[in-house]
Scaffold this motif. Structure first.
Motif, mmCIF file in Angstrom:
data_model
loop_
_atom_site.group_PDB
_atom_site.id
_atom_site.type_symbol
_atom_site.label_atom_id
_atom_site.label_comp_id
_atom_site.label_asym_id
_atom_site.label_seq_id
_atom_site.Cartn_x
_atom_site.Cartn_y
_atom_site.Cartn_z
ATOM 1 N N ALA A 113 0.803 -1.229 0.000
ATOM 2 C CA ALA A 113 0.000 0.000 0.000
ATOM 3 C C ALA A 113 0.837 1.282 0.000
ATOM 4 O O ALA A 113 0.554 2.210 -0.776
ATOM 5 N N PRO A 114 1.885 1.406 0.834
ATOM 6 C CA PRO A 114 2.650 2.666 0.835
ATOM 7 C C PRO A 114 3.364 2.943 -0.489
ATOM 8 O O PRO A 114 3.550 4.106 -0.856
ATOM 9 N N VAL A 115 3.753 1.894 -1.197
ATOM 10 C CA VAL A 115 4.513 2.076 -2.447
ATOM 11 C C VAL A 115 3.646 2.687 -3.529
ATOM 12 O O VAL A 115 4.122 3.492 -4.347
ATOM 13 N N ILE A 116 2.360 2.334 -3.569
ATOM 14 C CA ILE A 116 1.480 2.837 -4.628
ATOM 15 C C ILE A 116 0.553 3.945 -4.139
ATOM 16 O O ILE A 116 -0.324 4.387 -4.881
ATOM 17 N N GLY A 117 0.726 4.382 -2.899
ATOM 18 C CA GLY A 117 -0.100 5.457 -2.374
ATOM 19 C C GLY A 117 -1.562 5.080 -2.250
ATOM 20 O O GLY A 117 -2.449 5.889 -2.543
ATOM 21 N N ALA A 118 -1.831 3.848 -1.822
ATOM 22 C CA ALA A 118 -3.199 3.349 -1.701
ATOM 23 C C ALA A 118 -3.480 2.953 -0.263
ATOM 24 O O ALA A 118 -2.572 2.821 0.561
ATOM 25 N N THR A 119 -4.754 2.769 0.051
ATOM 26 C CA THR A 119 -5.120 2.240 1.357
ATOM 27 C C THR A 119 -4.960 0.722 1.336
ATOM 28 O O THR A 119 -4.922 0.092 0.275
ATOM 29 N N ARG A 120 -4.897 0.138 2.506
ATOM 30 C CA ARG A 120 -4.776 -1.319 2.586
ATOM 31 C C ARG A 120 -6.008 -1.992 2.011
ATOM 32 O O ARG A 120 -5.911 -3.054 1.391
ATOM 33 N N TRP A 121 -7.170 -1.398 2.198
ATOM 34 C CA TRP A 121 -8.378 -1.998 1.652
ATOM 35 C C TRP A 121 -8.339 -2.013 0.121
ATOM 36 O O TRP A 121 -8.774 -2.978 -0.514
ATOM 37 N N GLN A 122 -7.833 -0.953 -0.501
ATOM 38 C CA GLN A 122 -7.728 -0.936 -1.955
ATOM 39 C C GLN A 122 -6.866 -2.088 -2.460
ATOM 40 O O GLN A 122 -7.159 -2.682 -3.504
ATOM 41 N N VAL A 123 -5.802 -2.393 -1.740
ATOM 42 C CA VAL A 123 -4.916 -3.481 -2.151
ATOM 43 C C VAL A 123 -5.573 -4.840 -1.944
ATOM 44 O O VAL A 123 -5.436 -5.753 -2.753
ATOM 45 N N MET A 124 -6.328 -4.990 -0.853
ATOM 46 C CA MET A 124 -6.980 -6.264 -0.559
ATOM 47 C C MET A 124 -8.226 -6.509 -1.407
ATOM 48 O O MET A 124 -8.632 -7.650 -1.627
ATOM 49 N N ALA A 125 -8.838 -5.433 -1.888
ATOM 50 C CA ALA A 125 -10.145 -5.530 -2.534
ATOM 51 C C ALA A 125 -10.197 -6.490 -3.726
ATOM 52 O O ALA A 125 -11.174 -7.234 -3.870
ATOM 53 N N PRO A 126 -9.207 -6.521 -4.628
ATOM 54 C CA PRO A 126 -9.311 -7.454 -5.750
ATOM 55 C C PRO A 126 -9.455 -8.912 -5.323
ATOM 56 O O PRO A 126 -10.200 -9.675 -5.963
ATOM 57 N N PHE A 127 -8.790 -9.297 -4.245
ATOM 58 C CA PHE A 127 -8.919 -10.675 -3.747
ATOM 59 C C PHE A 127 -10.243 -10.883 -3.032
ATOM 60 O O PHE A 127 -10.971 -11.846 -3.295
ATOM 61 N N VAL A 128 -10.583 -9.968 -2.134
ATOM 62 C CA VAL A 128 -11.806 -10.128 -1.343
ATOM 63 C C VAL A 128 -13.037 -10.148 -2.248
ATOM 64 O O VAL A 128 -13.958 -10.951 -2.060
ATOM 65 N N SER A 129 -13.053 -9.288 -3.262
ATOM 66 C CA SER A 129 -14.250 -9.154 -4.092
ATOM 67 C C SER A 129 -14.458 -10.325 -5.043
ATOM 68 O O SER A 129 -15.540 -10.486 -5.598
ATOM 69 N N VAL A 130 -13.438 -11.156 -5.228
ATOM 70 C CA VAL A 130 -13.610 -12.296 -6.119
ATOM 71 C C VAL A 130 -14.231 -13.489 -5.394
ATOM 72 O O VAL A 130 -14.690 -14.438 -6.033
ATOM 73 N N VAL A 131 -14.273 -13.434 -4.072
ATOM 74 C CA VAL A 131 -14.803 -14.562 -3.296
ATOM 75 C C VAL A 131 -16.269 -14.854 -3.605
ATOM 76 O O VAL A 131 -16.640 -16.015 -3.831
ATOM 77 N N PRO A 132 -17.170 -13.843 -3.644
ATOM 78 C CA PRO A 132 -18.570 -14.166 -3.954
ATOM 79 C C PRO A 132 -18.755 -14.844 -5.309
ATOM 80 O O PRO A 132 -19.549 -15.786 -5.427
ATOM 81 N N THR A 133 -18.055 -14.363 -6.327
ATOM 82 C CA THR A 133 -18.181 -14.980 -7.649
ATOM 83 C C THR A 133 -17.655 -16.411 -7.634
ATOM 84 O O THR A 133 -18.212 -17.293 -8.287
ATOM 85 N N ALA A 134 -16.573 -16.653 -6.867
ATOM 86 C CA ALA A 134 -16.022 -18.004 -6.777
ATOM 87 C C ALA A 134 -17.003 -18.951 -6.091
ATOM 88 O O ALA A 134 -17.195 -20.095 -6.523
ATOM 89 N N VAL A 135 -17.632 -18.484 -5.023
ATOM 90 C CA VAL A 135 -18.585 -19.326 -4.295
ATOM 91 C C VAL A 135 -19.783 -19.667 -5.175
ATOM 92 O O VAL A 135 -20.229 -20.823 -5.233
ATOM 93 N N LEU A 136 -20.322 -18.667 -5.879
ATOM 94 C CA LEU A 136 -21.464 -18.909 -6.753
ATOM 95 C C LEU A 136 -21.114 -19.886 -7.870
ATOM 96 O O LEU A 136 -21.871 -20.826 -8.158
ATOM 97 N N ALA A 137 -19.964 -19.681 -8.501
ATOM 98 C CA ALA A 137 -19.553 -20.566 -9.586
ATOM 99 C C ALA A 137 -19.281 -21.974 -9.082
ATOM 100 O O ALA A 137 -19.631 -22.967 -9.738
ATOM 101 N N GLY A 138 -18.654 -22.089 -7.908
ATOM 102 C CA GLY A 138 -18.375 -23.402 -7.345
ATOM 103 C C GLY A 138 -19.642 -24.157 -6.996
ATOM 104 O O GLY A 138 -19.756 -25.367 -7.250
ATOM 105 N N ALA A 139 -20.624 -23.461 -6.423
ATOM 106 C CA ALA A 139 -21.888 -24.111 -6.074
ATOM 107 C C ALA A 139 -22.603 -24.606 -7.320
ATOM 108 O O ALA A 139 -23.140 -25.729 -7.348
ATOM 109 N N ALA A 140 -22.604 -23.789 -8.371
ATOM 110 C CA ALA A 140 -23.254 -24.198 -9.616
ATOM 111 C C ALA A 140 -22.547 -25.399 -10.229
ATOM 112 O O ALA A 140 -23.191 -26.361 -10.673
ATOM 113 N N GLY A 141 -21.228 -25.360 -10.257
ATOM 114 C CA GLY A 141 -20.481 -26.475 -10.824
ATOM 115 C C GLY A 141 -20.666 -27.756 -10.050
ATOM 116 O O GLY A 141 -20.852 -28.839 -10.639
ATOM 117 N N TRP A 142 -20.637 -27.658 -8.726
ATOM 118 C CA TRP A 142 -20.820 -28.855 -7.901
ATOM 119 C C TRP A 142 -22.207 -29.449 -8.106
ATOM 120 O O TRP A 142 -22.368 -30.667 -8.203
#
Length: 503
Positions: A404-433
């Motif tokens: 976060a300090p290197v790119i001048g971002a908040t910690r949440w901004q850095v974590m967001a791409p990973f955290v936000s992919v979880v709902p789509t992964a759960v939905l896709a996994g449930a459908a596939g299963w």
């Protein structure tokens, strides 16, 4: 065309070339592994894994982080290049000799004496990597990834043919070892021809000190990573046996193939791109957030599919006798999703001249991972790999601390791409299963196809609804024949408005 637009286009093209190379290499390699698993035993895979696991550690020592320095440095002259080359040559030769002498003791220590001669031969690959490090760095610095893609694809295809030939003729674990050695030798010769660079007979102590100051952190990071891989292999082999290591190795190859077919090109390309824009925090932040969001978006459906369809995929590709490998695939798939940002973050911190931040972070995380492995091995292989997955998830969240300090971002901004992919992964996994469960009476290939289709369609719809900007960014770098039909179906949702690329 603006400078940013030109860099983005060049980066996208480079990623596509390297991804195409990964597809050629890994699809061919996947076919090779399918053939080899029908010929070789799990013990053969375990012995080969034991012999090759130590090599990344040695590669790091031979290079000393100098190639990373050459890629990110503002300027490099001939004397700097010569200094890096002569050091790499001497250190590579010395380490190859040490491996040859130490191999019997390593094999005895791991209670796998048959791995000793394989490790001795693999020492030659250390010399090959060391001698080719400078011309390879020059091609990466110039972002000549098209040339590198062609070189590595040709080398991989030839090496795969060699592996199958050796296995068919009864070579056992030697097939896997000679595959690695053959491929690296071909890459070595090719990069020297393509780079058109020859070392000058000089050595600068001053330049050497500068490169060591930078490279020591890169080496430290590489050593920590390689030691973790080696130590975890030793823990599994010593605690559970070489057969269990063989099953784990097969599962790791399956997941690694999927990784290489999706996002593995990001590390070398992104490092070169970050180095070119490191003087602008705003450009770094925008490029980083988009690269992270795309990386998570691309790898997630592949890993979700493997997680839910592991028993069927392993049976189809490797045979029913390798079913134990399927038990650890879900945890490895979770590791792959959580760890995709690892490549982007490493590229950012090294490419912008902050390798010390990366070294300090992973030293703590990997030390914790080894303690977890030592404790969980008593409960079996599934427990160990589940522990690895938990560590990977924690690491994905905590990487925001050095980034976060290197790119001048908040910690949440850095974590967001990973955290936000979880709902789509759960939905896709449930459908596939669910589809796999309903399709169980059908032929295995049909069952896998239907399950994979359910995962992909559900994932695309969820992404279009929840992450339209990221979906649009992914489609923008794909060939029109692939992106066009998807964009036509989801087009109304694919807007690039106020949504942040990392949101």
């Amino acid at each position: 065309m603006s400078e940013d637009t030109g860099l983005a286009r060049h980066t996208s093209i480079s990623v596509l070339w390297m991804t195409a190379q990964r597809w050629i290499t890994r699809l061919g390699g996947f076919l090779t592994i399918i053939i080899l698993t029908r010929i070789l035993s799990p013990e053969d895979f375990g012995v080969a894994a034991t012999a090759t696991t130590l090599l990344p550690l040695i590669y790091v020592l031979a290079d000393a982080g100098f190639s990373a320095y050459l890629v990110q440095a503002d300027e490099v002259d001939e004397r700097t290049l010569a200094t890096a080359f002569w050091f790499s040559l001497v250190s590579g030769a010395a380490l190859a000799g040490v491996i040859a002498l130490a191999a019997p003791f390593i094999g005895a220590a791991l209670d796998v004496p048959e791995a000793a001669p394989l490790l001795q031969v693999m020492g030659l690959s250390v010399l090959a990597v060391a001698v080719g490090s400078v011309p390879m760095a020059l091609l990466r610095r110039a972002m000549e990834f098209r040339k590198l893609a062609l070189i590595e694809a040709n080398a991989a295809i030839i090496a795969q043919v060699v592996a199958i030939t050796v296995a068919v003729t009864g070579g056992g674990a030697w097939a896997l070892v000679l595959q690695v050695l053959c491929g690296q030798t071909i890459v070595l010769v090719s990069v020297w021809i393509v780079a058109r660079w020859r070392p000058h007979p000089g050595f600068s102590l001053a330049r050497f000190k500068v490169m060591v100051a930078f490279g020591s952190h890169v080496v430290g990071s590489g050593l920590v990573y390689a030691l973790r891989v080696w130590a975890e292999t030793a823990i599994v082999v010593a605690g559970l046996g070489v057969r269990e290591m063989g099953f784990l190795s097969i599962a790791q190859r399956l997941v690694q193939t999927a990784q290489d077919l999706s996002i593995s090109a990001l590390l070398p390309v992104s490092m070169a791109a970050f180095a070119k824009i490191r003087d602008s925090v705003d450009r770094l932040r925008g490029f980083y957030l988009r690269a992270s969001a795309v990386a998570y978006a691309v790898i997630t459906p592949l890993m979700v599919f493997l997680a839910v369809a592991a028993p069927e995929v392993v049976e189809l590709l490797f045979g029913a006798d390798k079913a134990e490998s399927a038990l650890v695939v879900p945890a490895l798939a979770i590791m792959a999703i959580a760890g995709v940002g690892w490549a982007v973050d490493q590229a950012l911190l090294v490419g912008t001249g902050h390798p010390g931040r990366w070294f300090a972070f992973i030293a703590v995380i990997y030390s914790l991972a080894l303690l977890v492995s030592l404790y969980l091995v008593q409960f079996g292989l599934i427990a160990v790999v589940t522990g690895w997955a938990a560590i990977a998830v924690a690491e994905a969240l905590l990487r925001s601390i050095p980034v976060a300090p290197v790119i001048g971002a908040t910690r949440w901004q850095v974590m967001a791409p990973f955290v936000s992919v979880v709902p789509t992964a759960v939905l896709a996994g449930a459908a596939g299963w669910g589809v796999l469960w309903l399709a169980d009476p059908l032929p295995l290939l049909v069952e896998i196809f239907l399950g994979g289709t359910a995962v992909l369609v559900t994932y695309l719809v969820a992404m279009a609804l929840l992450k339209p900007a990221t979906t649009a960014t992914v489609l923008s770098v794909l060939p029109g024949r692939i992106a066009g039909p998807v964009r036509a179906v989801l087009g109304r949702r694919l807007r690039v408005g106020d949504e942040s690329p990392g949101a």
